[in-house]
Design a protein around this motif. Structure first.
Motif, mmCIF file in Angstrom:
data_model
loop_
_atom_site.group_PDB
_atom_site.id
_atom_site.type_symbol
_atom_site.label_atom_id
_atom_site.label_comp_id
_atom_site.label_asym_id
_atom_site.label_seq_id
_atom_site.Cartn_x
_atom_site.Cartn_y
_atom_site.Cartn_z
ATOM 1 N N GLU A 87 117.099 55.067 47.800
ATOM 2 C CA GLU A 87 116.735 54.533 49.097
ATOM 3 C C GLU A 87 117.953 53.873 49.751
ATOM 4 O O GLU A 87 118.703 53.154 49.097
ATOM 5 N N ARG B 298 114.511 54.422 59.480
ATOM 6 C CA ARG B 298 113.209 54.390 58.810
ATOM 7 C C ARG B 298 112.796 55.778 58.357
ATOM 8 O O ARG B 298 112.206 55.951 57.282
ATOM 9 N N GLU C 106 112.294 58.503 49.947
ATOM 10 C CA GLU C 106 111.190 58.133 49.057
ATOM 11 C C GLU C 106 110.398 59.358 48.638
ATOM 12 O O GLU C 106 110.047 59.521 47.459
ATOM 13 N N ARG C 107 110.119 60.252 49.588
ATOM 14 C CA ARG C 107 109.326 61.449 49.279
ATOM 15 C C ARG C 107 110.083 62.421 48.385
ATOM 16 O O ARG C 107 109.484 63.145 47.589
ATOM 17 N N TRP D 232 112.016 56.980 54.516
ATOM 18 C CA TRP D 232 110.767 57.683 54.178
ATOM 19 C C TRP D 232 111.072 59.014 53.484
ATOM 20 O O TRP D 232 110.451 59.357 52.470
#
Length: 317
Positions: A160, A147, A154-155, A151
């Motif tokens: 992904e 996870r 994504e940032r 994250w």
């Protein structure tokens, strides 16, 4: 590798004998030294590795971070003569992934996020530097490593990971790690052959050596990174400014690995080796280590090895 398989029981016996011998020796010590024993923080070690810092890919042994806290009564550049006087508390996280995070080949290895919590103790016995540790290795979605990677991607605007649904399952693996080494002083350098035993998440026997040129780290308390084999400073010895070049390599015979389970498409490769080089710099208030490690293929379907980069940074304000 046939040689390793023949001599590993002997190496294991030597490691156990060294530990037993030094423990017996400790019982014979005058207990006055123990009366004043009080722990303080001797140093912090930090090591980060990622293949983006090496060959620029995002695959297989893709990244990890380790923090080591060294505590004991003192460290003056020499290891204590018995275990338990210095303790290293280790916390690590790592990511293992297939070559593609979006469309992996069916015979590639599965994704694995790991957390590692452990306690290790280094000491010296009759000129041999020893380390014995116990870790709890946690795997699977329960670690939250997958996870976190999603994250972070994504940032950063990266692709992904779509392989998190096919991770190595949740598990807890008590793991024992032992290492024995001996430092030899050469003209202009230091050679440290070593042997390592690991039993738990991966069970293996490893033989190798580290060669260094320069005074930086010559009497520091050094800690070895699990994945790359690079050694980083856990507690400082004599303060010196300058540069040190390090070279190293090792070969291992792997008996089992929870990251490459039996019966799956990706089949464990029992023989693996590592080659590494690094440069350590020490300034007035800061220090930096950067190294590169070549990791040979770890499963039969892995077509080539990989190069990962490692970084350790200490800054004083």
């Amino acid at each position: 590798m046939r040689l390793i398989r023949r001599i590993w029981p002997l190496v294991a016996g030597l490691l156990v004998a060294a530990g037993v011998g030094s423990a017996v020796q400790a019982q014979d010590q005058v207990p006055q030294q123990q009366a004043s024993f009080g722990r303080v923080t001797l140093g912090w070690g930090r090591f980060f590795y990622n293949d983006l810092l090496g060959d620029g890919h995002d695959r297989w042994q893709t990244g990890g971070y380790t923090v080591s806290i060294l505590r004991g009564d003192r460290f003056d550049g020499h290891l204590p003569d018995r275990p338990g006087r210095i303790l290293e508390y280790r916390l690590a996280a790592s990511i293992i992934a297939p070559a593609s995070l979006t469309s992996p080949e069916p015979d590639d290895r599965r994704y694995a996020g790991t957390l590692n919590l452990g306690v290790h103790t280094p000491w010296e016995w009759r000129g041999t530097e020893l380390s014995l540790g116990a870790d709890m290795v946690v795997t699977g979605p329960q670690t939250g490593v997958g996870r976190f990677q999603r994250w972070a991607h994504e940032r950063l605007g990266l692709e992904e990971p779509e392989v998190l649904g096919n991770q190595i399952e949740d598990g807890f693996y008590p793991t024992l790690v032992a290492e024995a080494g001996h430092t030899l002083t050469l003209a202009g350098g230091r050679l440290r052959p070593f042997a390592e035993l690991r039993a738990g998440d991966e069970s293996l026997i490893r033989l190798g050596a580290d060669l260094s040129f320069g005074q930086i780290g010559s009497d520091d308390l050094m800690v070895r990174d699990k994945t790359t084999g690079q050694r980083y400073r856990g507690a400082p010895g004599t303060y010196r400014q300058g540069v040190t070049l390090t070279l190293g390599g090792d070969v291992a015979h792997v008996f089992s690995s929870v990251y490459l389970p039996e019966g799956e498409a990706a089949q464990l490769r029992s023989d693996r080796y590592r080659l590494r080089a690094g440069l350590a710099w020490q300034g007035k208030k800061s220090s930096l280590f950067y190294g590169l490690t070549y990791l040979s293929p770890q499963f039969e379907q892995q077509a080539e090895g990989q190069v990962v980069g490692g970084l350790s940074l200490h800054v004083k304000f």
